[in-house]
Enzyme design. Sequence first.
Site, PDB file in Angstrom:
ATOM      1  N   ILE A 182       0.712  -1.178  -0.112  1.00  0.00           N
ATOM      2  CA  ILE A 182       0.103   0.005  -0.090  1.00  0.00           C
ATOM      3  C   ILE A 182       0.854   1.152  -0.097  1.00  0.00           C
ATOM      4  O   ILE A 182       0.141   2.252  -0.170  1.00  0.00           O
ATOM      5  CB  ILE A 182      -1.207  -0.043   1.146  1.00  0.00           C
ATOM      6  CG1 ILE A 182      -0.193  -0.028   2.335  1.00  0.00           C
ATOM      7  CG2 ILE A 182      -1.835  -1.310   0.896  1.00  0.00           C
ATOM      8  CD1 ILE A 182      -1.066   0.279   3.966  1.00  0.00           C
ATOM      9  N   GLY A 193      12.238  -5.317   6.359  1.00  0.00           N
ATOM     10  CA  GLY A 193      11.571  -6.195   7.612  1.00  0.00           C
ATOM     11  C   GLY A 193      11.072  -5.528   8.852  1.00  0.00           C
ATOM     12  O   GLY A 193      10.895  -5.992   9.677  1.00  0.00           O
ATOM     13  N   HIS A 221       9.208 -10.732   4.722  1.00  0.00           N
ATOM     14  CA  HIS A 221       8.811 -10.268   3.136  1.00  0.00           C
ATOM     15  C   HIS A 221       9.776  -9.469   2.492  1.00  0.00           C
ATOM     16  O   HIS A 221      10.772  -8.981   2.785  1.00  0.00           O
ATOM     17  CB  HIS A 221       7.750  -9.448   3.389  1.00  0.00           C
ATOM     18  CG  HIS A 221       7.853  -8.123   4.190  1.00  0.00           C
ATOM     19  ND1 HIS A 221       7.996  -8.137   5.463  1.00  0.00           N
ATOM     20  CD2 HIS A 221       7.954  -6.663   3.644  1.00  0.00           C
ATOM     21  CE1 HIS A 221       8.352  -6.812   5.824  1.00  0.00           C
ATOM     22  NE2 HIS A 221       8.295  -5.946   5.031  1.00  0.00           N
ATOM     23  N   LEU A 222       9.712  -9.998   1.186  1.00  0.00           N
ATOM     24  CA  LEU A 222      10.666  -9.300   0.032  1.00  0.00           C
ATOM     25  C   LEU A 222      10.132  -8.496  -0.863  1.00  0.00           C
ATOM     26  O   LEU A 222       9.033  -8.794  -1.051  1.00  0.00           O
ATOM     27  CB  LEU A 222      11.230 -10.745  -0.737  1.00  0.00           C
ATOM     28  CG  LEU A 222      11.721 -11.852  -0.082  1.00  0.00           C
ATOM     29  CD1 LEU A 222      12.249 -12.931  -1.155  1.00  0.00           C
ATOM     30  CD2 LEU A 222      12.931 -11.644   0.874  1.00  0.00           C
ATOM     31  N   HIS A 223      10.467  -7.362  -0.715  1.00  0.00           N
ATOM     32  CA  HIS A 223      10.172  -6.090  -1.619  1.00  0.00           C
ATOM     33  C   HIS A 223      10.905  -6.455  -3.086  1.00  0.00           C
ATOM     34  O   HIS A 223      11.909  -6.437  -3.286  1.00  0.00           O
ATOM     35  CB  HIS A 223      10.650  -4.792  -1.220  1.00  0.00           C
ATOM     36  CG  HIS A 223       9.997  -4.408   0.183  1.00  0.00           C
ATOM     37  ND1 HIS A 223       9.037  -3.676   0.390  1.00  0.00           N
ATOM     38  CD2 HIS A 223      10.673  -4.664   1.539  1.00  0.00           C
ATOM     39  CE1 HIS A 223       8.732  -3.327   1.652  1.00  0.00           C
ATOM     40  NE2 HIS A 223       9.773  -4.353   2.228  1.00  0.00           N
TER      41      HIS A 223
END
Length: 148
Positions: free
Chosen positions: A30, A86, A93-95
């Site tokens: 988001i 993180g 989570h991987l961006h």
Amino acid sequence: MSTLFTKIIAGDIPGRFVWADDVAVAFGTIAPITEGHMLVVPRAEIAQLTEAPDDVLAHLVLVAKTIGQAQQQAWSAPRAALLVAGFEVAHLHLHVLPAWDEASLSFRNARSDVPAAELDAAAERVRAALRDQGHAAHVPATLGSPAL
């Protein structure tokens, strides 16, 4: 205690899903740094990179690679970038994001004012590219569901 991402994966909080399999999901953030910025997240609650089992981490990176290829196609980007921080959510989570230069790869560039319709459109572009590249089996039936 469930993390924010666990609640998104469970459908308790809306998400914009572009990928789903037994180990991982990918959905739009988001607060994108660039248009098409996605998060690759394990279904299991793993707090951070260094706690991930090797097989899960390897799977996440392969999914990130696939998402990156779709982003490069969808935006004609010269690179797909991978960032792991993180700090904002204690769930690994991987961006993954389409990238044009290193200067733009800063969380300071994240936008929290992107209209929902633009976030939806970006996710749909990634979903279409994934299908085009032969990954339809992992593209959820609807944008808002992590189920296949």
